[in-house]
Scaffold this motif. Sequence first.
Motif, mmCIF file in Angstrom:
data_model
loop_
_atom_site.group_PDB
_atom_site.id
_atom_site.type_symbol
_atom_site.label_atom_id
_atom_site.label_comp_id
_atom_site.label_asym_id
_atom_site.label_seq_id
_atom_site.Cartn_x
_atom_site.Cartn_y
_atom_site.Cartn_z
ATOM 1 N N VAL A 61 36.486 14.797 9.156
ATOM 2 C CA VAL A 61 36.665 14.767 10.609
ATOM 3 C C VAL A 61 35.490 14.069 11.282
ATOM 4 C CG1 VAL A 61 36.806 16.184 12.690
ATOM 5 C CG2 VAL A 61 38.151 16.798 10.672
ATOM 6 N N ALA A 62 34.281 14.291 10.777
ATOM 7 C CA ALA A 62 33.101 13.643 11.343
ATOM 8 C C ALA A 62 33.193 12.127 11.235
ATOM 9 C CB ALA A 62 31.844 14.156 10.638
ATOM 10 N N VAL A 63 33.690 11.634 10.086
ATOM 11 C CA VAL A 63 33.849 10.191 9.904
ATOM 12 C C VAL A 63 34.947 9.660 10.827
ATOM 13 C CG1 VAL A 63 34.522 8.389 8.262
ATOM 14 C CG2 VAL A 63 32.997 10.222 7.541
ATOM 15 N N ILE A 64 36.049 10.419 10.946
ATOM 16 C CA ILE A 64 37.160 9.996 11.799
ATOM 17 C C ILE A 64 36.723 9.877 13.258
ATOM 18 C CG2 ILE A 64 39.414 10.695 12.720
ATOM 19 C CD1 ILE A 64 39.943 12.007 9.961
ATOM 20 N N MET A 65 35.917 10.795 13.709
ATOM 21 C CA MET A 65 35.510 10.831 15.113
ATOM 22 C C MET A 65 34.282 9.970 15.399
ATOM 23 S SD MET A 65 37.921 12.678 16.150
ATOM 24 C CE MET A 65 37.430 12.860 17.873
ATOM 25 N N SER A 66 33.684 9.383 14.370
ATOM 26 C CA SER A 66 32.486 8.573 14.585
ATOM 27 C C SER A 66 32.859 7.233 15.214
ATOM 28 C CB SER A 66 31.754 8.345 13.259
ATOM 29 O OG SER A 66 32.480 7.445 12.433
ATOM 30 N N ASP A 110 39.677 6.597 4.224
ATOM 31 C CA ASP A 110 39.044 5.411 4.812
ATOM 32 C C ASP A 110 39.402 5.353 6.292
ATOM 33 O OD1 ASP A 110 38.096 4.823 2.353
ATOM 34 O OD2 ASP A 110 39.338 3.051 2.015
ATOM 35 N N VAL A 111 38.397 5.196 7.129
ATOM 36 C CA VAL A 111 38.604 5.186 8.580
ATOM 37 C C VAL A 111 38.164 3.835 9.139
ATOM 38 C CG1 VAL A 111 38.057 6.297 10.771
ATOM 39 C CG2 VAL A 111 38.171 7.665 8.661
ATOM 40 N N PHE A 112 39.083 3.181 9.877
ATOM 41 C CA PHE A 112 38.791 1.904 10.522
ATOM 42 C C PHE A 112 38.951 2.093 12.024
ATOM 43 C CE2 PHE A 112 40.181 -2.266 12.181
ATOM 44 C CZ PHE A 112 39.087 -3.035 11.798
ATOM 45 N N THR A 157 34.001 6.148 5.104
ATOM 46 C CA THR A 157 34.799 6.841 4.091
ATOM 47 C C THR A 157 34.272 8.249 3.886
ATOM 48 O OG1 THR A 157 33.409 6.087 2.250
ATOM 49 C CG2 THR A 157 35.271 4.679 2.882
ATOM 50 N N ALA A 158 35.161 9.112 3.392
ATOM 51 C CA ALA A 158 34.795 10.489 3.051
ATOM 52 C C ALA A 158 35.699 10.960 1.933
ATOM 53 C CB ALA A 158 34.919 11.399 4.267
ATOM 54 N N VAL A 184 43.596 16.210 14.968
ATOM 55 C CA VAL A 184 43.228 15.740 13.638
ATOM 56 C C VAL A 184 42.377 16.766 12.899
ATOM 57 C CG1 VAL A 184 41.097 14.545 14.349
ATOM 58 C CG2 VAL A 184 42.395 13.732 12.359
ATOM 59 N N ARG A 185 41.647 17.622 13.628
ATOM 60 C CA ARG A 185 40.822 18.639 12.989
ATOM 61 C C ARG A 185 41.666 19.709 12.312
ATOM 62 N NH1 ARG A 185 37.265 19.885 18.210
ATOM 63 N NH2 ARG A 185 39.403 19.689 19.024
#
Length: 328
Positions: free
Chosen positions: A54-59, A80-82, A64-65, A44-45
């Motif tokens: 990427v930081a939001v995705i991996m958190s 948006d990351v869920f 959101t970013a 994904v990076r």
Amino acid sequence: MALEGVQLLEHLRTPALTVSNGQVSFANAAAKALLGAHIAGQDVRIAIRDPDAVAVIMSDTGGTANVSGLSVGGSEWEIDVFVLGNDERLISLYDLSVQVSVARAHADFVANASHELRTPLAAVFGYVETLLDTRAGGDEATREKFLKTIRHEAQRMQALVEDLMSLSRIEAIKHEVPSDTVDMVVVARETAGEFRDGTEIRVEANCDSAEISGDRGQLAQVLRNLMDNGRKYGKAGGPVTVTLEATATGWLLVAVRDEGPGIAPEHLPRLTERFYRADTSRSRAAGGTGLGLSIVKHIVERHRGRFDIASRPGKGTTASMMLPLRKN
């Protein structure tokens, strides 16, 4: 993710993908069209090269970013990351480019309008304060000179406000196709007759009548603006030539030509931008607001036509529009 969920995402028009253990495990058709078909199985990076996203995705909590340039340069996206589980994420991507562009254009418009009003307003205040001084205000010649300047600056502000209101009204109905029958030959001749300052305005047509579906007031405004530009920026005293040519292909070509000094080529693509002036000092001295050609362009587009400006330094300028003739 369950098969039913994958099938549902595939039918979404919004780009969506899932990430498992840091790799893209699924991307729907919209996501592949945006990021490329190769992203499935990719880290994904690499698929989304933005550290904040990427930081939001991996958190562990998602969120959101905002990402710039994800599709093309200048584009703006929200990610948006869920969090679906410890190692799985659902990502949705929303294109904010239009909203951001509109907001930026609105801010620029307000800033430009404020600047255009501030300049004559400052002049008015300055001259009024001078007139309030008994030493200057008591002198008849000085008072008359200053009052004429105040009137000129007030007229500039009035013209600007009127053009701003006109532009606002045009934009409010730009999606409404006008349907009245308008004879452009008649409108051109009537509009040319309004100019009585000694400028020679010729109207030439290859037909006695050229009917289009349109808004008569707006079309007269277009011709008035273009003729006035030819009068102001063309050769002193004219001539300004208006030609109307009905074509066999169902179009009407209307061209307004002057014999002035012309316009440098680097200015031509920007002449219909709001407040853009090729020659700022000359335009303001002539009473221009910087909105005339923008108004013309909006009106022509509302009539499903095309507008163009051609010019060569020392050879004059021609503003032309193509309008669809009314079908009988």
